[in-house]
Design a protein around this motif. Structure first.
Motif, PDB file in Angstrom:
ATOM      1  N   ASP A  87       0.892  -1.152   0.000  1.00 12.48           N
ATOM      2  CA  ASP A  87       0.000   0.000   0.000  1.00 12.48           C
ATOM      3  C   ASP A  87       0.933   1.205   0.000  1.00 12.48           C
ATOM      4  O   ASP A  87       1.642   1.427   0.981  1.00 12.48           O
ATOM      5  CB  ASP A  87      -0.864   0.023   1.263  1.00 12.48           C
ATOM      6  N   PHE A  90      -0.242   7.518  -3.275  1.00 17.59           N
ATOM      7  CA  PHE A  90      -0.349   7.698  -4.717  1.00 17.59           C
ATOM      8  C   PHE A  90      -0.597   9.157  -5.102  1.00 17.59           C
ATOM      9  O   PHE A  90       0.066   9.688  -5.975  1.00 17.59           O
ATOM     10  CB  PHE A  90      -1.453   6.794  -5.258  1.00 17.59           C
ATOM     11  N   GLN A 100      -4.931   9.419  -1.913  1.00 12.14           N
ATOM     12  CA  GLN A 100      -5.167   8.084  -2.455  1.00 12.14           C
ATOM     13  C   GLN A 100      -3.933   7.215  -2.254  1.00 12.14           C
ATOM     14  O   GLN A 100      -2.804   7.706  -2.239  1.00 12.14           O
ATOM     15  CB  GLN A 100      -5.468   8.141  -3.951  1.00 12.14           C
ATOM     16  N   TYR A 101      -4.204   5.916  -2.124  1.00  5.89           N
ATOM     17  CA  TYR A 101      -3.142   4.926  -2.066  1.00  5.89           C
ATOM     18  C   TYR A 101      -3.248   4.022  -3.287  1.00  5.89           C
ATOM     19  O   TYR A 101      -4.334   3.826  -3.843  1.00  5.89           O
ATOM     20  CB  TYR A 101      -3.269   4.052  -0.811  1.00  5.89           C
ATOM     21  N   ARG A 102      -2.109   3.467  -3.661  1.00  9.45           N
ATOM     22  CA  ARG A 102      -2.096   2.441  -4.705  1.00  9.45           C
ATOM     23  C   ARG A 102      -1.785   1.120  -4.014  1.00  9.45           C
ATOM     24  O   ARG A 102      -0.750   0.977  -3.355  1.00  9.45           O
ATOM     25  CB  ARG A 102      -1.059   2.730  -5.783  1.00  9.45           C
ATOM     26  N   ARG A 104      -0.757  -2.656  -4.507  1.00  8.10           N
ATOM     27  CA  ARG A 104      -0.103  -3.519  -5.512  1.00  8.10           C
ATOM     28  C   ARG A 104       0.041  -4.917  -4.948  1.00  8.10           C
ATOM     29  O   ARG A 104       0.417  -5.095  -3.792  1.00  8.10           O
ATOM     30  CB  ARG A 104       1.254  -2.964  -5.912  1.00  8.10           C
ATOM     31  N   TRP A 129      -2.551  -3.783  -9.798  1.00  6.59           N
ATOM     32  CA  TRP A 129      -2.731  -2.697  -8.844  1.00  6.59           C
ATOM     33  C   TRP A 129      -4.119  -2.095  -8.956  1.00  6.59           C
ATOM     34  O   TRP A 129      -4.828  -2.289  -9.929  1.00  6.59           O
ATOM     35  CB  TRP A 129      -1.664  -1.623  -9.032  1.00  6.59           C
ATOM     36  N   ILE A 131      -6.362   1.588  -7.138  1.00  2.00           N
ATOM     37  CA  ILE A 131      -6.265   2.834  -6.379  1.00  2.00           C
ATOM     38  C   ILE A 131      -7.447   2.913  -5.404  1.00  2.00           C
ATOM     39  O   ILE A 131      -8.565   2.550  -5.756  1.00  2.00           O
ATOM     40  CB  ILE A 131      -6.317   4.054  -7.331  1.00  2.00           C
ATOM     41  N   ALA A 147      -9.879  -1.821  -4.494  1.00  3.22           N
ATOM     42  CA  ALA A 147      -8.539  -1.765  -5.083  1.00  3.22           C
ATOM     43  C   ALA A 147      -7.905  -3.154  -5.132  1.00  3.22           C
ATOM     44  O   ALA A 147      -7.232  -3.508  -6.110  1.00  3.22           O
ATOM     45  CB  ALA A 147      -7.657  -0.799  -4.305  1.00  3.22           C
ATOM     46  N   ALA A 151      -6.718  -5.095  -8.502  1.00  4.87           N
ATOM     47  CA  ALA A 151      -5.374  -5.662  -8.656  1.00  4.87           C
ATOM     48  C   ALA A 151      -5.450  -7.135  -9.051  1.00  4.87           C
ATOM     49  O   ALA A 151      -4.717  -7.598  -9.939  1.00  4.87           O
ATOM     50  CB  ALA A 151      -4.583  -5.496  -7.356  1.00  4.87           C
TER      51      ALA A 151
END
Length: 167
Positions: A87, A90, A100-102, A104, A129, A131, A147, A151
């Protein structure tokens, strides 16, 4: 008479032109069926391996080129291993607060033929990934769970594409 002859000639051309496709029988790497056991999980999140396996099963069933069956009946196994997840920030506000977080997810995948345990396809590490909004609860519309699903869908699409590229 002439119409009949033209019709028969046209039909013969269609049969000959399409015969390659109708005789392939949907074989991918010489297999027709695949089993997808629960993924191995090298991450700290407990339920994510089962979620990945379930989404992979659903995707292969929707795709339809390989039939998903149990391990005893299958020609091959799709073995998935969750390697790690991240996490990471982003996007940020003007005050440098994370908006926001990405998320993966990193996975290894192996398609293994049951009869001789040979690897038909090995993907050492692929990633997907999604978001999510930092202010939303995990199960909200733009939350982390969405998210994670995005992913997984990205990963599974990559696996299906690589498995069926030669089909």
């Amino acid at each position: 008479m002439r119409r009949t002859l033209v019709f028969v000639a046209g039909l013969a051309i269609c049969v000959v032109a399409c015969s390659h496709y109708s005789t392939s029988g949907g074989l991918i790497f010489g297999i027709r069926t695949v089993a997808i056991p629960t993924a191995e999980n090298d991450t700290p999140e407990i339920d994510i391996a089962q979620r990945l396996s379930d989404r992979a099963t659903d995707t292969f069933m929707e795709d339809g080129r390989l039939r998903v069956v149990d391990e005893e009946s299958s020609d091959a196994l799709l073995l998935l291993t969750l390697l790690h997840l991240e996490d990471e920030p982003f996007t940020f506000t003007a005050q440098e607060v994370t908006e926001q977080y990405r998320f993966r997810l990193f996975v290894a995948a192996t398609l293994e033929r049951i009869s001789d345990e040979s690897a038909l396809l090995e993907l050492e590490q692929i990633s997907g990934w999604g978001i999510y909004d930092a202010a939303q609860p995990d199960d909200a519309e733009n939350g982390r769970d969405q998210a994670v699903d995005a992913a997984m869908d990205m990963l599974i699409e990559e696996i299906v594409d690589r498995m069926t590229a030669s089909w």
